[in-house]
Each structure stands twice: as C-alpha cells, then as structure tokens.
Design a protein around this motif. Structure first.
Motif, PDB file in Angstrom:
ATOM      1  N   ARG A 119     -14.414  16.518   1.897  1.00  0.00           N
ATOM      2  CA  ARG A 119     -14.334  15.363   2.799  1.00  0.00           C
ATOM      3  C   ARG A 119     -14.796  14.106   2.061  1.00  0.00           C
ATOM      4  O   ARG A 119     -14.144  13.068   2.085  1.00  0.00           O
ATOM      5  CB  ARG A 119     -15.237  15.593   4.024  1.00  0.00           C
ATOM      6  CG  ARG A 119     -15.125  14.499   5.077  1.00  0.00           C
ATOM      7  CD  ARG A 119     -16.365  14.387   5.936  1.00  0.00           C
ATOM      8  NE  ARG A 119     -17.419  13.669   5.235  1.00  0.00           N
ATOM      9  CZ  ARG A 119     -18.629  13.441   5.752  1.00  0.00           C
ATOM     10  NH1 ARG A 119     -18.938  13.891   6.931  1.00  0.00           N
ATOM     11  NH2 ARG A 119     -19.513  12.760   5.053  1.00  0.00           N
ATOM     12  N   SER A 159     -11.770   9.581  10.407  1.00  0.00           N
ATOM     13  CA  SER A 159     -11.677   9.480   8.953  1.00  0.00           C
ATOM     14  C   SER A 159     -12.879   8.691   8.455  1.00  0.00           C
ATOM     15  O   SER A 159     -13.357   7.785   9.130  1.00  0.00           O
ATOM     16  CB  SER A 159     -10.416   8.714   8.535  1.00  0.00           C
ATOM     17  OG  SER A 159      -9.257   9.341   9.005  1.00  0.00           O
ATOM     18  N   SER A 160     -13.343   9.021   7.267  1.00  0.00           N
ATOM     19  CA  SER A 160     -14.419   8.240   6.674  1.00  0.00           C
ATOM     20  C   SER A 160     -13.903   6.863   6.290  1.00  0.00           C
ATOM     21  O   SER A 160     -12.838   6.734   5.682  1.00  0.00           O
ATOM     22  CB  SER A 160     -14.957   8.938   5.426  1.00  0.00           C
ATOM     23  OG  SER A 160     -15.621   8.004   4.605  1.00  0.00           O
ATOM     24  N   ALA A 161     -14.657   5.848   6.667  1.00  0.00           N
ATOM     25  CA  ALA A 161     -14.258   4.489   6.317  1.00  0.00           C
ATOM     26  C   ALA A 161     -14.424   4.256   4.815  1.00  0.00           C
ATOM     27  O   ALA A 161     -13.839   3.345   4.256  1.00  0.00           O
ATOM     28  CB  ALA A 161     -15.095   3.479   7.095  1.00  0.00           C
ATOM     29  N   ALA A 166      -9.692   3.376   4.951  1.00  0.00           N
ATOM     30  CA  ALA A 166      -9.183   4.742   5.006  1.00  0.00           C
ATOM     31  C   ALA A 166      -7.778   4.753   4.418  1.00  0.00           C
ATOM     32  O   ALA A 166      -6.975   3.886   4.723  1.00  0.00           O
ATOM     33  CB  ALA A 166      -9.132   5.197   6.462  1.00  0.00           C
ATOM     34  N   ARG A 200      -7.592   7.854  10.501  1.00  0.00           N
ATOM     35  CA  ARG A 200      -7.015   7.041   9.429  1.00  0.00           C
ATOM     36  C   ARG A 200      -7.108   5.548   9.715  1.00  0.00           C
ATOM     37  O   ARG A 200      -6.139   4.804   9.592  1.00  0.00           O
ATOM     38  CB  ARG A 200      -5.558   7.444   9.187  1.00  0.00           C
ATOM     39  CG  ARG A 200      -5.455   8.860   8.648  1.00  0.00           C
ATOM     40  CD  ARG A 200      -4.056   9.263   8.313  1.00  0.00           C
ATOM     41  NE  ARG A 200      -4.024  10.612   7.751  1.00  0.00           N
ATOM     42  CZ  ARG A 200      -2.914  11.258   7.463  1.00  0.00           C
ATOM     43  NH1 ARG A 200      -1.744  10.692   7.672  1.00  0.00           N
ATOM     44  NH2 ARG A 200      -2.960  12.457   6.957  1.00  0.00           N
ATOM     45  N   GLY A 201      -8.297   5.151  10.118  1.00  0.00           N
ATOM     46  CA  GLY A 201      -8.555   3.720  10.225  1.00  0.00           C
ATOM     47  C   GLY A 201      -8.257   3.089  11.563  1.00  0.00           C
ATOM     48  O   GLY A 201      -8.548   1.924  11.786  1.00  0.00           O
ATOM     49  N   VAL A 242     -10.073  17.740   5.678  1.00  0.00           N
ATOM     50  CA  VAL A 242     -10.422  19.150   5.580  1.00  0.00           C
ATOM     51  C   VAL A 242     -10.502  19.795   6.960  1.00  0.00           C
ATOM     52  O   VAL A 242     -11.128  19.268   7.876  1.00  0.00           O
ATOM     53  CB  VAL A 242     -11.779  19.342   4.875  1.00  0.00           C
ATOM     54  CG1 VAL A 242     -11.946  20.792   4.455  1.00  0.00           C
ATOM     55  CG2 VAL A 242     -11.903  18.423   3.677  1.00  0.00           C
ATOM     56  N   GLY A 250     -12.404  12.493  -0.274  1.00  0.00           N
ATOM     57  CA  GLY A 250     -11.219  11.837   0.268  1.00  0.00           C
ATOM     58  C   GLY A 250     -10.144  12.765   0.811  1.00  0.00           C
ATOM     59  O   GLY A 250      -9.033  12.332   1.097  1.00  0.00           O
ATOM     60  N   PHE A 251     -10.480  14.041   0.956  1.00  0.00           N
ATOM     61  CA  PHE A 251      -9.506  14.967   1.532  1.00  0.00           C
ATOM     62  C   PHE A 251      -9.702  15.075   3.036  1.00  0.00           C
ATOM     63  O   PHE A 251     -10.806  14.874   3.539  1.00  0.00           O
ATOM     64  CB  PHE A 251      -9.685  16.368   0.934  1.00  0.00           C
ATOM     65  CG  PHE A 251      -9.352  16.462  -0.526  1.00  0.00           C
ATOM     66  CD1 PHE A 251      -8.060  16.760  -0.939  1.00  0.00           C
ATOM     67  CD2 PHE A 251     -10.321  16.248  -1.493  1.00  0.00           C
ATOM     68  CE1 PHE A 251      -7.742  16.846  -2.281  1.00  0.00           C
ATOM     69  CE2 PHE A 251     -10.016  16.332  -2.845  1.00  0.00           C
ATOM     70  CZ  PHE A 251      -8.718  16.633  -3.243  1.00  0.00           C
ATOM     71  N   THR A 269     -14.231   6.868   2.160  1.00  0.00           N
ATOM     72  CA  THR A 269     -13.409   7.662   1.245  1.00  0.00           C
ATOM     73  C   THR A 269     -12.033   7.993   1.817  1.00  0.00           C
ATOM     74  O   THR A 269     -11.157   8.448   1.098  1.00  0.00           O
ATOM     75  CB  THR A 269     -14.093   8.997   0.927  1.00  0.00           C
ATOM     76  OG1 THR A 269     -14.137   9.777   2.125  1.00  0.00           O
ATOM     77  CG2 THR A 269     -15.504   8.779   0.416  1.00  0.00           C
ATOM     78  N   GLY A 270     -11.844   7.793   3.119  1.00  0.00           N
ATOM     79  CA  GLY A 270     -10.590   8.189   3.739  1.00  0.00           C
ATOM     80  C   GLY A 270     -10.553   9.674   4.049  1.00  0.00           C
ATOM     81  O   GLY A 270      -9.636  10.161   4.684  1.00  0.00           O
ATOM     82  N   GLY A 271     -11.563  10.393   3.597  1.00  0.00           N
ATOM     83  CA  GLY A 271     -11.616  11.824   3.876  1.00  0.00           C
ATOM     84  C   GLY A 271     -12.032  12.080   5.313  1.00  0.00           C
ATOM     85  O   GLY A 271     -12.484  11.181   6.015  1.00  0.00           O
ATOM     86  N   ALA A 272     -11.851  13.317   5.761  1.00  0.00           N
ATOM     87  CA  ALA A 272     -12.227  13.645   7.124  1.00  0.00           C
ATOM     88  C   ALA A 272     -12.542  15.126   7.226  1.00  0.00           C
ATOM     89  O   ALA A 272     -11.960  15.939   6.517  1.00  0.00           O
ATOM     90  CB  ALA A 272     -11.101  13.298   8.093  1.00  0.00           C
ATOM     91  N   PHE A 273     -13.464  15.454   8.110  1.00  0.00           N
ATOM     92  CA  PHE A 273     -13.650  16.848   8.489  1.00  0.00           C
ATOM     93  C   PHE A 273     -13.052  17.002   9.879  1.00  0.00           C
ATOM     94  O   PHE A 273     -13.542  16.437  10.844  1.00  0.00           O
ATOM     95  CB  PHE A 273     -15.139  17.224   8.477  1.00  0.00           C
ATOM     96  CG  PHE A 273     -15.393  18.554   9.127  1.00  0.00           C
ATOM     97  CD1 PHE A 273     -14.550  19.646   8.896  1.00  0.00           C
ATOM     98  CD2 PHE A 273     -16.468  18.732   9.977  1.00  0.00           C
ATOM     99  CE1 PHE A 273     -14.773  20.875   9.506  1.00  0.00           C
ATOM    100  CE2 PHE A 273     -16.704  19.972  10.595  1.00  0.00           C
ATOM    101  CZ  PHE A 273     -15.855  21.028  10.357  1.00  0.00           C
TER     102      PHE A 273
END
Ligand code: B12
Ligand SMILES: Nc1nc2c(ncn2[C@@H]2O[C@H](COP(=O)(O)OP(=O)(O)OP(=O)(O)O)[C@@H](O)[C@H]2O)c(=O)[nH]1
Ligand SMILES: [Mg+2]
Lengths: 344, 158
Positions: free
Chosen positions: B31, A111-113, B2, A143-144, B37, B34-35, A115-119
């Motif tokens: 992403r 997860s991105s630290a 996160a 998620r962290g 994906v 904040g989604f 935005t919380g988003g992730a690919f």
C-alpha cells in the motif's frame, strides 16, 4: 520532513497498470457487453476495469453499457469508519441469497493521498460468499475523489445493471454500494443510489451528533449496528429523538425507520432488509423513483462535466503559473479563470 | 496526488495456516509503495482465491504460507487461475519456504518467493519491475535472475 520527502519520492515513481504488461486487459466494447449479458463474471470484472481505469477504448465501453441504467435495486451504505458497513453488507448478502436473488457489491476504500496506494479491506468481511456464483464483489479505491465515492461509480453501476443472471433478468437484483467510512459531510451517495442506509453504532456520540447536518440527513433507513453491545438502546433513542425535533411528516411521506441490528448475531437484519424493500416500494408508489433516477442522471452528467473540465485545465498548469502566484504577479482567482477559458 | 490505475494486488492466505502477520506486513508495505492491495484474510481455499482474483481483476496474487503446505497449495492456485482464464495474473509468494522447494515452485508457475527478513521495498521493486516489463510471463527464471542480481540482502532468497 524526512517522511514527507520519502513519500514524495515514492509518488514520483508513480505506478500505473496502463503499461505494456496490462495491455491484454483491454477488450472491445461489443464483445464485453455481449459476454456480460450472458452472465460472464470475468467479463463483468474486465468491463469494470475498463471503465474505472479508463484504458484506451473505455469510452466505447462506457457508452455501450449506459443504456442499461435503471435496472437493479441500488442501495448505498454510509457511515463512520468501523461502524460495521461491510459486516452488514455481508449479513444482507446472506439474507437476499436465501431468496435466490443475485447481488453485486461495490465497496470503496480510501487511496493514500501520498502514494496513491490503498488497502481495500472491505472484502475481508464478505469473503464467506467468495464461492457463491450469485454474488459479485468488487473493491474500488477513491483515487483522489472527495465525497466518499469514486468518480467512475456510475459507469461501474451500469456494467452491473447489464449483467444477466438468468434469461430476461435485467442486472443483478441488488447492487450494494459501500462508501468509504465517511466523516459528517460526505453526502454524494444520496445522488447515486435509490435507497441510502446510514450505519451507526453505539458509543458514537449523543443526541447532539444526531442533530447535525450532513450524513445524518440523507438516510432513508437507519441501521444502528452492533446491537449486541450494551449501549444500543441509547444510540437508537438518540437518533429517534433528533428526528422527532423536525417538523411533523406530511401525509404519506416516508418515515425514516431506525433499526437496531447486529451484523454479528444477525438480529434485526431481516427487519432492516424489510425496510429497504418498503422504501423501494414507497418510491415506486409515490412516483419518487423517477425523481431519484433523474437526480442520479443529473449527478452523473455533472460529475463528468466537472471532471472533463478539471482534467483539461489541470493539464495546462505549469511551474510558471505557480511562480506567478509566488511572485504575486497573479492570484488564484484570476489565473484559474484564465486557465479554464483555455488561456494563461 | 493519488495516481490513476495503480496496480492491483491480491494477498491471500491459502489453507489452514493462521500466521497472518507476514501477510499484513506485505499488505501494508505494498500500500505504501503505491499499490492497491486487497487481502482475503486467512483460511482461503484455492477456489476462493481464484474467484476473488477474477472479481477484483488483479495484476498479481501474492500467497503467504508459513505452515509448510506451499508445495500443494501454491501450484493449485496457479492452476486454478489459469483454468479461470486468468493467464495474465502473476503469482508470487512468501513465508517459511525452504530453499530446496523454490525451483519446483518456480517451475509450477510461481514467479518468485520471498522469505523472512526480505526488506519489503525489495518486494515492491520486484513487483513493479515484473508487472511493468511482463518478463515473468515469457520466462519466470529470467525475471528471477534479474531480481537476484539486484538484491543484496542477506536473508532475501529467491
Ligand atoms: C509469531 C508466530 C506464531 C504466532 C502467530 C501470530 C500471527 N497471528 O501471525 C502464534 C503463536 C499464534 C503461532 C502459532 C503456531 N505456530 Co508459529 N510462529 C511464529 C513465528 C515465531 C514468527 C512468525 C511471524 O509472525 N514472523 C514475522 C513476519 C513479519 O514474518 P513472516 O511471516 O515470515 O513474513 C515475512 C516473509 O516471510 C515474507 N512473506 C510472508 N508472507 C508473504 C507473502 C508474500 C506475497 C510475499 C511477497 C512475502 C511474504 O515477507 C514478510 C516480511 O518480511 C514463526 C517462526 C519464525 N521465526 O518465522 C513460527 C512458526 C511459523 N510457527 C510454527 C508453528 C509450528 C506454529 C503452530 C502449529 C504451533 C503449535 N504447535 O501450536 C501454531 C499454528 C497456528 C496456526 N493457526 O496456524 C512453525 C512452522 C513450522 C513449519 N512451517 O514447518 C514456525 C516456523 C516455528 C518453527 N520454527 O517451528 N505462531
Ligand atoms: N460487536 C459487534 N461488532 C461488529 C458488528 N459488526 C461489525 N463489527 C465489528 O466492527 C469492526 C468494523 O467492521 P466493518 O464491517 O469492517 O466496518 P466498516 O464500517 O465497514 O469499516 P470501514 O469500511 O473501515 O469504514 C470489525 O471489528 C467488526 O467485527 C456487530 O454487529 N457487533
Ligand atoms: Mg468497510
């Protein structure tokens, strides 16, 4: 500076699917369990959401599935980013499906630290199995959590262990867990699964990398992937060399096999799976399986305890506490202790 | 930090269309918004997309198509999702989609369509709004109107 601000702004508008629109996703524990036991993959999916997203009611779900722990052969794949873990999972899935064995995959990506988003990109490599009813694949975000694994991984595993593909079958035959492409120090997986497969590839360093502590230490089986590339013999030799520097193995101890494999050409995949099966048999015959299972339960409990404590403590941290530190009226150690005890 | 429980979005490319740049741009931008994906890659059958949505328990499926086959493939994906029991999964899409096709697509259950030049932040905002309120469920048109009122971009079409 501006980028950081923008990130912070995005993070403020934190997205959460626990809101109105997703409420229909909740489901009652007994019903979910019953459907999972009937081999309903929609229920497996929903149960995984319940335990990883922790919707209200998740505790009942987590408890309902816990008694199924111990089923399935659990295999972890770790290794540096891009070494070919997902591609190898794909090859292994194809191989076990030849024997009509069922398989579930949990694949973790970061997860991105900010935005919380992730690919969640592992799935692309195994999409050829998307229509196979004997395969279940779920992508998870960290998620962290540090250590390369999501903290709710155990609860997710128990859901998969309850799944009944056929009458009398306990769990998927195989559960593969792909950790995030780890650095050298993420070894959590060793306390989660029965067998750890470490994946490396050519051009990832010399014998000195192979001598370092960390992920190299936790392998039960080594897979040097991309054996279709030239330098593979050197990579295999580096690992063998590094291992030969250790003390001689005791009588009957597991000798870590090093396999050159190619997820691309499928060369060596048969032998790799052979070693994974052998390791499982070794654990059973030596009684070490019970040891590992206990270690897993210990880890599950300790992760939960630290999370419960961390969460309840962090909830109490306010701006005022940060100001205390800023003004040097307290220090992190004193304040932290106080907060954990419920004070400050 | 996160955040927990990010919305999960599946971006999928149905059919034989190999144009994947737009899909990747969307993956990346969502992403960053904040989604969580998941991307299927190219050459997916509607069946593969529906099963993937089921296993990943996503909140929405975004279809990307530049080949012109959207009028058959988009509705097919919607149908299969509903048949799979995924009534609460929103379907939206983008790519090269002529304006005159949009009404029909919306009628078949596609909540919104975004063409070339749409600022990606607008797509993220639409998603957040639609998922948060669940407005796409009761009346897809209402969601569309609301978002249309919001948008100002020259190229953005809905
Ligand atoms: C680059 C390109 C290619 C590259 C593709 C590289 C790649 N890997 O993507 C190459 C050279 C390989 C190629 C090949 C072909 N192409 Co071409 N290509 C283009 C071109 C010039 C740009 C596409 C692009 O990448 N745009 C940039 C991205 C970022 O924009 P986008 O994809 O539109 O995505 C944006 C929006 O549409 C939207 N969006 C897209 N998907 C999604 C999904 C969701 C969920 C959401 C919310 C939004 C969204 O958001 C994105 C960001 O704003 C277009 C023309 C054009 N101007 O669109 C033709 C075009 C798409 N190609 C076309 C054709 C015909 C072909 C070929 C069949 C040509 C041939 N005869 O060989 C082949 C087919 C290839 C194949 N396997 O499918 C036609 C399609 C005609 C049609 N639909 O009727 C176009 C429209 C050109 C034209 N005017 O004729 N092409
Ligand atoms: N030549 C060759 N390339 C491979 C092989 N296996 C995987 N690759 C390539 O290596 C790249 C990474 O593969 P993945 O399977 O995504 O690697 P990964 O370890 O899962 O990556 P992360 O999940 O991001 O850490 C891709 O471009 C693959 O095509 C192989 O056996 N030979
Ligand atoms: Mg991977």
């Amino acid at each position: 500076m501006r980028a950081a601000k923008r990130r912070a702004a995005t993070a403020d508008r934190a997205l959460s699917r626990g809101s109105a629109a997703s409420r229909s996703r909740r489901a009652a524990a007994p019903e979910l369990l019953e459907r999972v036991r009937r081999g309903d993959q929609g229920a497996v999916s929903r149960a995984l959401t319940m335990v990883t997203d922790e919707y209200s009611g998740y505790e009942a779900v987590t408890r309902a599935f816990f008694p199924y722990h111990g089923g399935s052969r659990t295999i972890g794949l770790c290794g540096s980013p891009g070494s070919g873990k997902s591609s190898l999972v794909n090859a292994l899935v194809a191989r076990v499906r030849k024997d009509a064995e069922t398989v579930a995959v949990l694949a973790v990506d970061p997860s991105s630290a900010y935005t919380g988003g992730a690919f969640l990109g592992d799935r692309i490599r195994v999409q050829e199995h998307a229509l196979d009813e004997g395969v279940f694949f779920r992508s998870l975000a960290t998620r962290g959590m540090v250590g390369g694994l999501n903290e709710t991984i155990f609860a997710a595993i128990h859901v998969l262990q309850a799944y009944e593909a056929a009458k009398g079958k306990r769990g998927f035959d195989w559960i593969f867990i792909e950790t995030v492409g780890t650095g050298q120090d993420e070894v959590e997986i060793v306390d989660v699964v029965d067998t750890v497969v470490c994946v490396t590839a050519p051009y990832q360093g010399d014998e000195f990398q192979a001598m370092k502590a960390g992920t190299m230490e936790i392998a039960d089986v080594f897979a040097v992937n991309k054996a279709d590339l030239e330098e593979v013999d050197k990579a295999v030799a580096n690992i063998r060399d590094a291992m030969s520097l250790g003390p001689d193995a005791e009588e009957g101890a597991w000798v870590v096999p090093v396999h050159a494999v190619s997820a691309r050409t499928k060369k060596g995949v048969e032998e790799l799976l052979g070693s994974i099966v052998d390791h499982g048999r070794h654990l059973e015959e030596t009684g070490k399986l019970l040891e590992r299972r206990k270690r897993q339960l210990r880890k599950e409990l300790s992760l939960l305890i630290s999370r419960l404590i961390t969460r309840s403590t962090l909830d109490r941290v306010t701006e005022r506490h940060i100001d205390l530190l800023l003004d040097k009226k307290s220090d992190p150690l004193t304040l932290g202790r106080k907060l954990i005890r419920g004070g400050a | 930090m996160a955040n927990k429980n990010a919305y999960r979005i599946l971006i999928a490319k149905p059919g034989l269309d190999g144009h994947d740049r737009g899909a990747k741009v969307i993956v990346r931008s969502l992403r960053d918004a904040g989604f969580e994906v998941i991307y299927t890659g190219i050459r997916q059958t509607p069946e593969m997309i529906a099963r993937t949505a089921l296993q990943e328990d996503v909140d929405a499926v975004g279809l990307s198509l530049l080949s012109g086959a959207h009028m058959t493939l988009f509705p097919k994906v919607v149908d299969l999702l509903r048949k799979t029991g995924l009534d609460d999964v929103m379907v939206f899409g983008g790519g090269i989609i002529p304006e005159e096709d949009e009404a029909a697509l919306r009628k078949s259950g596609v909540a919104a369509v975004f063409g070339p030049g749409t600022p990606t932040v607008r797509i993220a905002e639409f998603l957040k709004d639609a998922l948060e309120t669940g407005s796409w469920k009761s009346s897809p048109k209402k969601t569309a109107k609301k978002a249309a009122a919001k948008k100002k971009g020259r190229h953005a079409r809905r």
